[in-house]
Scaffold this motif. Structure first.
Motif, mmCIF file in Angstrom:
data_model
loop_
_atom_site.group_PDB
_atom_site.id
_atom_site.type_symbol
_atom_site.label_atom_id
_atom_site.label_comp_id
_atom_site.label_asym_id
_atom_site.label_seq_id
_atom_site.Cartn_x
_atom_site.Cartn_y
_atom_site.Cartn_z
ATOM 1 N N SER A 234 0.834 -1.210 0.000
ATOM 2 C CA SER A 234 0.000 0.000 0.000
ATOM 3 C C SER A 234 0.863 1.252 0.000
ATOM 4 N N LEU A 235 1.985 1.194 0.713
ATOM 5 C CA LEU A 235 2.908 2.331 0.709
ATOM 6 C C LEU A 235 3.413 2.593 -0.705
ATOM 7 N N GLY A 236 3.828 1.536 -1.402
ATOM 8 C CA GLY A 236 4.307 1.708 -2.765
ATOM 9 C C GLY A 236 3.243 2.284 -3.684
ATOM 10 N N VAL A 237 2.018 1.794 -3.544
ATOM 11 C CA VAL A 237 0.912 2.297 -4.372
ATOM 12 C C VAL A 237 0.677 3.779 -4.102
ATOM 13 N N ASP A 238 0.656 4.177 -2.821
ATOM 14 C CA ASP A 238 0.425 5.581 -2.470
ATOM 15 C C ASP A 238 1.569 6.475 -2.932
ATOM 16 N N LEU A 239 2.790 5.982 -2.826
ATOM 17 C CA LEU A 239 3.933 6.794 -3.267
ATOM 18 C C LEU A 239 3.847 7.082 -4.757
ATOM 19 N N ASN A 240 3.331 6.124 -5.517
ATOM 20 C CA ASN A 240 3.189 6.356 -6.962
ATOM 21 C C ASN A 240 1.939 7.166 -7.289
#
Length: 559
Positions: free
Chosen positions: A302-308
């Motif tokens: 989820s962190l990776g998705v939000d960062l993108n």
């Protein structure tokens, strides 16, 4: 082939559970009768604890308690081999060649004794191999064979036979717990990193990297390991949640701001997985999932998705996906999701590359510059940064409306050239008028202006039309599916007439774009190219829609 391990033990080591067994304590074999048991108990009580000797005697004479002692000793093993094993334990040295040919139960009992003598100084691979061999040995125990060996020994010793395996089941269950305890105690005596690596290697070997089920003893050992490591995993999970929150807060500062926190997240995640890995592998081999690991992996994804998605940090999202793919390969339900994420990121990277290529091509297409004037020259230019005119630069997205056209000059009917006029409506600034004499400058600038500004303005028009707005040009009004034209009739109602696009046709005349009703020359409207805003743009949209046979202008850009 069984791995041979030589156990070097110092003389101060305490006795193992095998040495405390009644048979070993009294120096007896499973084939000795009651008389020999009593005799040895009296003899041994002279120089070791007499109470222990009397209890050992009672345990071996009573058929029921004798069964427990038999299961914990060396049933079916000849007195000579049993004596060799006993002597090796007392001498503080024992080698695998003493037990590797034994039946599974006595072999497991010797290996349990070896657990009590392991110091943790052996190579991790040797410890892992020992654990696997021990677990496989316990798995191979067949209670029918055990019952046969016990009864053969009892027959020689003059004790009543054990009737069925049902009588052995309860004591065997306790014996299995003793094996698990022996392994657990052995691991508890090791350094933390050695313990974790040994369990991990053992599980990987036993499951064949998830190709088969592990022996039950190893599954039970991993379950106990999970209980012991739970406080550490919970603390690290809390740490990760905190760091993920910090990463999201840092992301507004860009890649440089968030990278140190991502470095810390990676470190904590690797620590987590180094401890949780044997639990993950064991769970997967049993067709289950380690829920705590799944929760951690989901939060990191989820962190990776939000960062993108929220911050445009594709490199950070890619880093998280690669890290997850590396660390959480043993979460079966997570594999497809990670593969899909990897494909999506690859697509986004390709899109970004394509966009960069398109942007570079677009910048080349719109690039234009020329000097305007004879003596005092003004710079006229178009670039990605904006339009430059009379020493000022106007961003491309600040231009809201455009108009342009040419007026031919003549003297006494003789053409003397053309005056070209361009006007730009700038948001937050005065209208900019550009007057030119050279056709090449006019043509070059309007072509660059079309690509740099007019395409955006036309898309904005279509968006407004799709939302139901009505746009006005000269003497006519445009909707998505209709146009309203004035009527030029003296003796009838001259009110505007709303028509479908299929009812009109278009043409150009006298510097104007004209739209008229197909079957009535008195119904028409027009807009000046040079005086009315965006006439060139609406003409392009209408003609394009007509060419496609579209019923609505917004269909122009649709497939």
């Amino acid at each position: 082939m069984l791995h041979t391990v030589e156990m070097q033990m110092n003389s101060e080591m305490t006795e193992t559970a095998l040495q405390k067994n009644p048979f070993c304590l009294l120096g007896l074999s499973t084939r000795d009768n009651r008389h020999r048991i009593v005799e040895m108990a009296e003899e041994r009580s002279l120089y070791i604890d007499s109470e222990a000797c009397q209890k050992a005697r009672a345990d071996l004479i009573n058929p029921r308690s004798r069964l427990n002692a038999e299961l914990a000793w060396l049933p079916g093993v000849s007195p000579r081999v049993a004596e060799s094993i006993k002597n090796a334990l007392e001498a503080n040295t024992i080698t695998a060649d003493l037990y590797e040919r034994l039946a599974p139960l006595p072999k497991a009992n010797v290996m349990a004794a070896m657990c009590e003598r392991k110091t943790g100084s052996e190579p991790v691979s040797a410890i892992a191999s020992f654990i696997c061999t021990f677990a496989d040995t316990v798995e191979a125990v067949d209670l029918e064979d055990v019952l046969r060996d016990i009864n053969e020994d009892r027959l020689l010793a003059g004790f009543p036979e054990v009737p069925t395996t049902d009588a052995v089941e309860q004591d065997w269950t306790r014996r299995r717990k003793d094996y698990r305890t022996a392994l657990k105690n052995m691991l508890d005596g090791m350094k933390a990193d050695t313990l974790v690596e040994a369990v991990t290697q053992a599980v990987e070997r036993a499951t064949g990297d998830d190709e088969r089920h592990a022996p039950l003893l190893l599954d039970e050992l991993v379950d106990a390991y999970e209980v012991e490591t739970q406080p550490f995993l919970e603390a690290e999970a809390t740490n990760l949640r905190t760091l993920i929150g910090k990463a999201l807060a840092d992301a507004s500062g860009g890649l440089a701001a968030v990278t140190p926190t991502l470095d810390r997240i990676e470190q904590v995640a690797r620590n987590w997985v180094s401890v949780a890995k044997p639990i993950q592998i064991s769970a997967r081999s049993r067709g289950m999932s380690h829920q705590s690991s799944t929760d951690v992996a989901t939060r990191m994804r989820s962190l990776g998705v939000d960062l993108n998605n929220k911050h445009g940090l594709l490199d950070c999202a890619d880093r998280m996906t690669c890290l997850l793919g590396n660390l959480f390969v043993d979460l079966p339900e997570f594999g497809d999701t990670l593969a899909e994420d990897a494909r999506a990121i690859k697509g986004l990277r390709q899109s970004a590359t394509d966009k960069q290529r398109q942007d570079a091509e677009w910048e080349r297409e719109i690039a234009f510059e020329a000097d305007v004037g004879v003596m005092f020259k003004d710079r006229l230019a178009v670039a990605a940064q904006g339009i430059t005119w009379k020493g000022r630069q106007f961003p491309l997205d600040s231009i809201r409306r455009v108009r342009w056209g040419g007026v031919r000059r003549s003297v006494n009917g003789v053409p003397t050239g053309t005056d070209y006029h361009i006007a730009l409506s700038i948001e937050g600034a005065d209208e900019q008028n550009i007057n030119l004499r050279k056709e090449s400058t006019y043509t070059g600038f309007t072509q660059a202006l079309w690509r740099a500004v007019c395409v955006r303005l036309m898309i904005d028009m279509l968006n407004r039309l799709e939302k139901g707005e009505t746009l006005h040009f000269g003497s006519f009004s445009v909707e998505d599916g209709a146009i309203t034209l004035p009527q030029h009739k003296f003796w009838s109602n001259n009110g505007p007439l709303r028509l479908r696009w299929s009812e009109v046709h278009v043409w150009s005349a006298d510097g104007r774009f004209v739209v008229g009703k197909r079957d009535d020359k008195k119904v028409h409207g027009s807009a000046s190219y040079i005086k009315d805003w965006d006439t060139h743009l609406i003409e392009h949209l209408i003609r394009g829609a007509f060419k496609k046979g579209a019923a609505k202008l917004t269909d122009y850009l649709k497939g």
